[in-house]
Structure formats: structure tokens, C-alpha cells
Design a protein around this motif. Structure first.
Motif, PDB file in Angstrom:
ATOM      1  N   LEU A  59      12.882   2.713 -55.785  1.00 28.55           N
ATOM      2  CA  LEU A  59      12.584   2.052 -57.054  1.00 28.55           C
ATOM      3  C   LEU A  59      13.193   2.864 -58.187  1.00 28.55           C
ATOM      4  N   ASP A  60      14.334   2.427 -58.662  1.00 30.83           N
ATOM      5  CA  ASP A  60      15.059   3.156 -59.704  1.00 30.83           C
ATOM      6  C   ASP A  60      15.216   2.269 -60.935  1.00 30.83           C
ATOM      7  N   TYR A  61      15.635   2.868 -62.023  1.00 29.83           N
ATOM      8  CA  TYR A  61      15.863   2.135 -63.276  1.00 29.83           C
ATOM      9  C   TYR A  61      17.012   1.143 -63.095  1.00 29.83           C
ATOM     10  N   GLY A  62      16.754  -0.133 -63.311  1.00 30.02           N
ATOM     11  CA  GLY A  62      17.787  -1.161 -63.240  1.00 30.02           C
ATOM     12  C   GLY A  62      18.105  -1.663 -61.854  1.00 30.02           C
ATOM     13  N   LYS A  63      17.511  -1.060 -60.808  1.00 36.74           N
ATOM     14  CA  LYS A  63      17.882  -1.454 -59.448  1.00 36.74           C
ATOM     15  C   LYS A  63      16.784  -1.056 -58.462  1.00 36.74           C
ATOM     16  N   ILE A  64      16.486  -1.930 -57.527  1.00 33.11           N
ATOM     17  CA  ILE A  64      15.573  -1.622 -56.439  1.00 33.11           C
ATOM     18  C   ILE A  64      16.323  -1.824 -55.124  1.00 33.11           C
ATOM     19  N   SER A  65      16.387  -0.774 -54.316  1.00 35.09           N
ATOM     20  CA  SER A  65      17.077  -0.853 -53.024  1.00 35.09           C
ATOM     21  C   SER A  65      16.055  -0.930 -51.900  1.00 35.09           C
ATOM     22  N   PHE A  66      16.365  -1.755 -50.889  1.00 29.68           N
ATOM     23  CA  PHE A  66      15.480  -1.945 -49.745  1.00 29.68           C
ATOM     24  C   PHE A  66      16.258  -1.631 -48.471  1.00 29.68           C
ATOM     25  N   GLN A 100       5.647  -7.757 -59.067  1.00 30.18           N
ATOM     26  CA  GLN A 100       5.846  -9.064 -58.440  1.00 30.18           C
ATOM     27  C   GLN A 100       7.161  -9.128 -57.665  1.00 30.18           C
ATOM     28  N   ILE A 101       8.187  -8.471 -58.169  1.00 31.07           N
ATOM     29  CA  ILE A 101       9.463  -8.418 -57.446  1.00 31.07           C
ATOM     30  C   ILE A 101       9.271  -7.697 -56.115  1.00 31.07           C
ATOM     31  N   LEU A 102       8.563  -6.588 -56.136  1.00 28.15           N
ATOM     32  CA  LEU A 102       8.302  -5.830 -54.915  1.00 28.15           C
ATOM     33  C   LEU A 102       7.496  -6.662 -53.917  1.00 28.15           C
ATOM     34  N   LEU A 103       6.454  -7.298 -54.387  1.00 23.71           N
ATOM     35  CA  LEU A 103       5.609  -8.099 -53.506  1.00 23.71           C
ATOM     36  C   LEU A 103       6.396  -9.230 -52.846  1.00 23.71           C
ATOM     37  N   LYS A 104       7.212  -9.906 -53.627  1.00 27.26           N
ATOM     38  CA  LYS A 104       7.998 -11.019 -53.095  1.00 27.26           C
ATOM     39  C   LYS A 104       8.942 -10.545 -51.997  1.00 27.26           C
ATOM     40  N   GLN A 105       9.614  -9.424 -52.225  1.00 30.65           N
ATOM     41  CA  GLN A 105      10.590  -8.954 -51.251  1.00 30.65           C
ATOM     42  C   GLN A 105       9.904  -8.396 -49.993  1.00 30.65           C
ATOM     43  N   ILE A 106       8.811  -7.676 -50.184  1.00 29.42           N
ATOM     44  CA  ILE A 106       8.079  -7.138 -49.031  1.00 29.42           C
ATOM     45  C   ILE A 106       7.575  -8.276 -48.156  1.00 29.42           C
ATOM     46  N   LYS A 107       7.063  -9.332 -48.775  1.00 31.06           N
ATOM     47  CA  LYS A 107       6.559 -10.475 -48.011  1.00 31.06           C
ATOM     48  C   LYS A 107       7.675 -11.167 -47.239  1.00 31.06           C
ATOM     49  N   LYS A 108       8.887 -11.173 -47.788  1.00 28.38           N
ATOM     50  CA  LYS A 108      10.035 -11.727 -47.071  1.00 28.38           C
ATOM     51  C   LYS A 108      10.278 -10.962 -45.767  1.00 28.38           C
ATOM     52  N   TYR A 109      10.289  -9.639 -45.882  1.00 26.41           N
ATOM     53  CA  TYR A 109      10.492  -8.820 -44.690  1.00 26.41           C
ATOM     54  C   TYR A 109       9.343  -9.010 -43.700  1.00 26.41           C
ATOM     55  N   SER A 111      19.555  -4.191 -45.050  1.00 30.29           N
ATOM     56  CA  SER A 111      19.449  -3.559 -46.361  1.00 30.29           C
ATOM     57  C   SER A 111      19.875  -4.544 -47.438  1.00 30.29           C
ATOM     58  N   THR A 112      19.312  -4.375 -48.600  1.00 33.36           N
ATOM     59  CA  THR A 112      19.665  -5.218 -49.738  1.00 33.36           C
ATOM     60  C   THR A 112      19.239  -4.501 -51.003  1.00 33.36           C
ATOM     61  N   PHE A 113      19.662  -5.012 -52.140  1.00 29.98           N
ATOM     62  CA  PHE A 113      19.200  -4.450 -53.406  1.00 29.98           C
ATOM     63  C   PHE A 113      19.060  -5.577 -54.418  1.00 29.98           C
ATOM     64  N   ILE A 114      18.236  -5.315 -55.411  1.00 31.98           N
ATOM     65  CA  ILE A 114      18.004  -6.275 -56.481  1.00 31.98           C
ATOM     66  C   ILE A 114      18.203  -5.569 -57.813  1.00 31.98           C
ATOM     67  N   GLU A 115      19.060  -6.122 -58.631  1.00 35.36           N
ATOM     68  CA  GLU A 115      19.215  -5.578 -59.985  1.00 35.36           C
ATOM     69  C   GLU A 115      18.104  -6.131 -60.863  1.00 35.36           C
ATOM     70  N   ILE A 116      17.508  -5.271 -61.673  1.00 33.72           N
ATOM     71  CA  ILE A 116      16.404  -5.693 -62.537  1.00 33.72           C
ATOM     72  C   ILE A 116      16.729  -5.332 -63.986  1.00 33.72           C
ATOM     73  N   ASN A 117      16.310  -6.176 -64.894  1.00 35.49           N
ATOM     74  CA  ASN A 117      16.561  -5.930 -66.316  1.00 35.49           C
ATOM     75  C   ASN A 117      15.249  -5.787 -67.085  1.00 35.49           C
TER      76      ASN A 117
END
Length: 393
Positions: free
Chosen positions: A87-94, A121-130, A106-112
Motif C-alpha cells: 500500500l503505497d502513495y498513488g499505487k497499490i500492488s497485489f 473500499q478498494i482493498l476490500l473489493k480486490q481482496i474479495k476478488k482473490y 499479480s496486479t496493481f491499481i493506481e489511486i488518486n
């Protein structure tokens, strides 16, 4: 000799057995008995339980020698999966790994945004996908490890994240109550040091890993565990003063190490002086290839001040292994030898100084490894690292 009630002893023996199976890759019951000093009866009973639980598998080796074909035991890597998040500034890597720490997706999501509710909510959505995608495995997602670029207390409360402006955030609890999966929160530098220990430096129980990207973080492994300090905030080496009354730092002091020996300083200076908004490593590599005198001088200063701080760390902690995580050092010819040449002190003792071969992926891989360690309940992991590309989720 280990003493205690039967359940406790059984748990300790189980841990020893799993640890050795992972370490050896494949091992027979007889050899397990030898390396653990446990009786064959104990080995047989524990192995039967692990087979029933689906955590290990048996393989009969083919060979031409006279006698019975040996039956080898190995970990069932696909019995479950660990999810690591940076969980970094501007980007979340999984990164999702199997139980041997090998990434499978692996994937990543850019966040603004820096707002906690939105990122949660972004974390929850992606974790639930996995979680939904890997329900077919025996144990599914066995845990989630999250790398935080800030201060994490011993109770895993996120105390402070400078770039996100977060204070006293209980991310662990907020996630666990929604996803029903164990969550582990740890500082990014600690997870980088853990990855280095787990995947490469199996023969040391004292390791320091300095990450040199947006600042300087220091992960410390002492006796195969994190050295956290009183509240869990140890490792803020980037804010030790190396130049009295030097450059002002956001921490409130002047002359902090990270103002002189982190990559951010070089990128910030060159982006401003050369008017390049999105300055990347490729720009610096091009300038170095051309023999750009200014860039070369900046790199020499970077190495000099880095050496000053490393000398202090070595004298304070006497590590067996010190790992430097920096893309600029990987790019610059003879960087490691130049650093070693600056460590002149006769009282500075370390066994190995090296540049990380994992790079920026170390914290997310360390997060996966931390999940596996907790799930298998072993004191330490010895895994192998395969640098390969993985498909996206």
C-alpha cells in the motif's frame, strides 16, 4: 529437551517437521527423523495428520538401485494461497503466492486519493476478488499481509503514514471484520528484510535491509525476528543526522540521512533542473551511458553519504548481512565496490554487503511470506525465489 503438555509438544514437533520439509523440498520419513531427532513413530503420526490435512503430499521416487523405492514428502504448495499487498502513495500492488512463496498472480491499481475510507473500499473489493477466485483450493486465501510505508505499532495499528496523512488507523480490524481472513500489517522495510532472509539469506539470523527509494527505511531481522524497539517504531534510520545543520527535513530536523542518500533526492533535483515532470530511471540510465558529468557527480555524492550512514549502522548493529535496495545502485557501475571502499573503519564488522536482487517487489513478497509463516506456524521459512512474470488477476 522440550518439556510441557502433550498438545504443546505435538505442536512444536509439527512445526519442526514442516520447517524441514520446506527447507529440503523433498525428504523421506527416515531423513526427517534424523534431522529433527524425533522418533520414527512420532514422524509417522505427524506425517499422517499432515497428509490428512492436505498440507503435504507423497511422491515415490523412481530409481534403479536395489531395494524399496523411497517415498518422499513435500509441501502441497497449492493447498492454499497468501495475498501480499504493498500500500503505497498513488499505487497499490497485489501479489498472490502459493504456500512456497511463488507468485501466481499479480496486479496493481493506481489511486488518486489519500482518503482512508476510499482506499479501504478498494482493498476490500480486490481482496474479495482473490477470495472468490481461489475457493477451489483446500484452504483458499490463508491470510493477507499488507506493507505500510509508515509507522506500524506492535499491535499492528497504523500509527502514521506521512504521504497518506493517516494517523492511528486500525486497518487490520476494519478488513478482518469484512473478509473473515487473518490480516497482518507490517512496515514495508521490515517486510523487505523478511523477504531477503526468507528467499536468499538462509544462513543468517541477523540481517539489515535498507530501502532507498522515496526515503530510507531500515528493516531489521535479529535472531530470525523483527527488531521493533519499544513501541514497534525502530528502524527510522533515514532520520539520523549525517550533516549537522544541513538540508531541512519534513521530520523537523536538519541534515537527515535520507535527504542525502535516498533516490528521491536525485530524482527531485534532476526533475527540477532539467525540467522533466515524469523523470524515470530510463532518463538517468541514458545520462550515465553518455557519461553525463553532473549525473555522475550526483551518484558519487549519493554513494558517499550512503556510506556514511552505513558505517554508523554497521557499528551500531554488527549485522551478518546488510542488503541495499536501490535501482540506482543496480544501474551504477561498481557501486557496491565503491561503497565497500568507503567503509574504512577497523571496528566496522559485517559478513556480507549486497544489493538486493528482488528490488521493489521485496515488500510484497515479504508480505506473502509472512502470511505463510503464520499459517504454517513455523519459526522461519527457507524458500527459493524465481524471478518470473505473472499473469494479472
Amino acid at each position: 529437551m522440550i518439556t510441557g503438555d502433550a498438545a504443546y509438544i505435538k505442536k512444536i514437533n509439527r512445526s519442526f517437521i514442516i520447517k524441514e520439509i520446506i527447507k529440503e523440498g523433498m525428504i523421506s520419513r527416515a531423513d526427517l527423523s534424523k534431522v529433527t531427532a524425533l522418533t520414527r513413530a512420532t514422524i509417522s503420526a505427524q506425517v499422517a495428520d499432515l497428509l490428512e490435512e492436505g498440507l503435504i503430499i507423497e511422491t515415490m521416487l523412481e530409481h534403479n538401485a536395489v531395494g524399496r523405492k523411497p517415498i518422499m514428502l513435500s509441501l502441497n504448495a497449492q493447498a492454499g494461497y497468501a495475498l501480499g499487498i504493498d500500500l503505497d502513495y498513488g499505487k497499490i500492488s497485489f501479489s498472490l503466492s502459493d504456500l512456497l512463496g511463488q507468485p501466481v498472480h499479480s496486479t496493481f491499481i493506481e489511486i488518486n486519493t489519500t482518503e482512508y475510507p476510499e482506499i479501504l473500499q478498494i482493498l476490500l473489493k480486490q481482496i474479495k476478488k482473490y477470495k472468490d477466485k481461489y475457493t477451489d483450493s483446500r484452504y483458499g486465501i490463508v491470510g493477507v499481509g499488507i506493507s505500510i510505508h509508515g509507522l506500524v505499532a506492535k499491535d499492528e495499528i497504523v500509527h502514521f503514514v506521512p504521504k497518506l496523512g493517516w494517523n492511528e488507523i486500525d486497518l487490520k480490524n476494519d478488513l478482518e471484520k469484512e473478509i473473515n481472513i487473518d490480516v497482518y500489517i507490517e512496515n514495508n522495510a521490515n517486510l523487505s528484510s523478511f523477504a531477503e532472509r526468507v528467499f536468499f539469506h538462509h544462513e543468517t539470523d541477523n540481517l539489515l535491509c535498507a530501502t532507498l527509494y522515496s526515503g530510507i527505511g531500515l528493516g531489521m531481522m535479529m535472531k530470525d525476528d523483527f527488531f521493533r524497539g519499544h513501541d514497534g517504531f525502530a528502524g527510522e534510520a533515514g532520520h539520523m543526522i549525517v550533516v549537522p545543520e544541513g538540508r531541512a527535513c519534513k521530520c523537523g530536523n536538519k541534515g537527515c540521512w535520507e535527504k542525502y542518500a535516498s533516490e528521491y533526492g536525485i530524482f527531485e533535483y534532476l526533475a527540477e533542473t532539467r525540467q522533466i515532470k515524469k523523470l524515470g530511471y530510463e532518463h538517468i540510465q541514458k545520462w550515465l551511458d553518455r557519461g553525463d558529468e553532473e549525473v555522475t557527480e550526483l551518484m558519487e555524492q549519493f554513494i558517499y553519504y550512503l556510506s556514511v550512514g552505513l558505517n554508523n549502522l554497521i557499528n551500531m548493529y554488527n549485522p551478518a548481512v546488510l542488503v541495499l535496495d536501490s535501482e540506482l545502485l543496480r544501474m551504477y557501475p561498481d557501486a557496491l565496490e565503491k561503497i565497500k571502499g568507503n567503509l574504512h573503519s577497523t571496528i566496522s564488522h559485517y559478513r556480507e554487503l549486497t544489493i538486493s536482487s528482488i528490488g521493489k517487489k521485496s515488500c510484497v513478497l515479504g508480505a506473502c511470506a509472512l502470511v505463510i509463516k503464520h499459517f504454517l506456524d513455523v519459526p522461519m521459512l527457507n524458500l527459493s525465489y524465481e524471478n518470473k512474470k505473472n499473469p494479472s488477476l
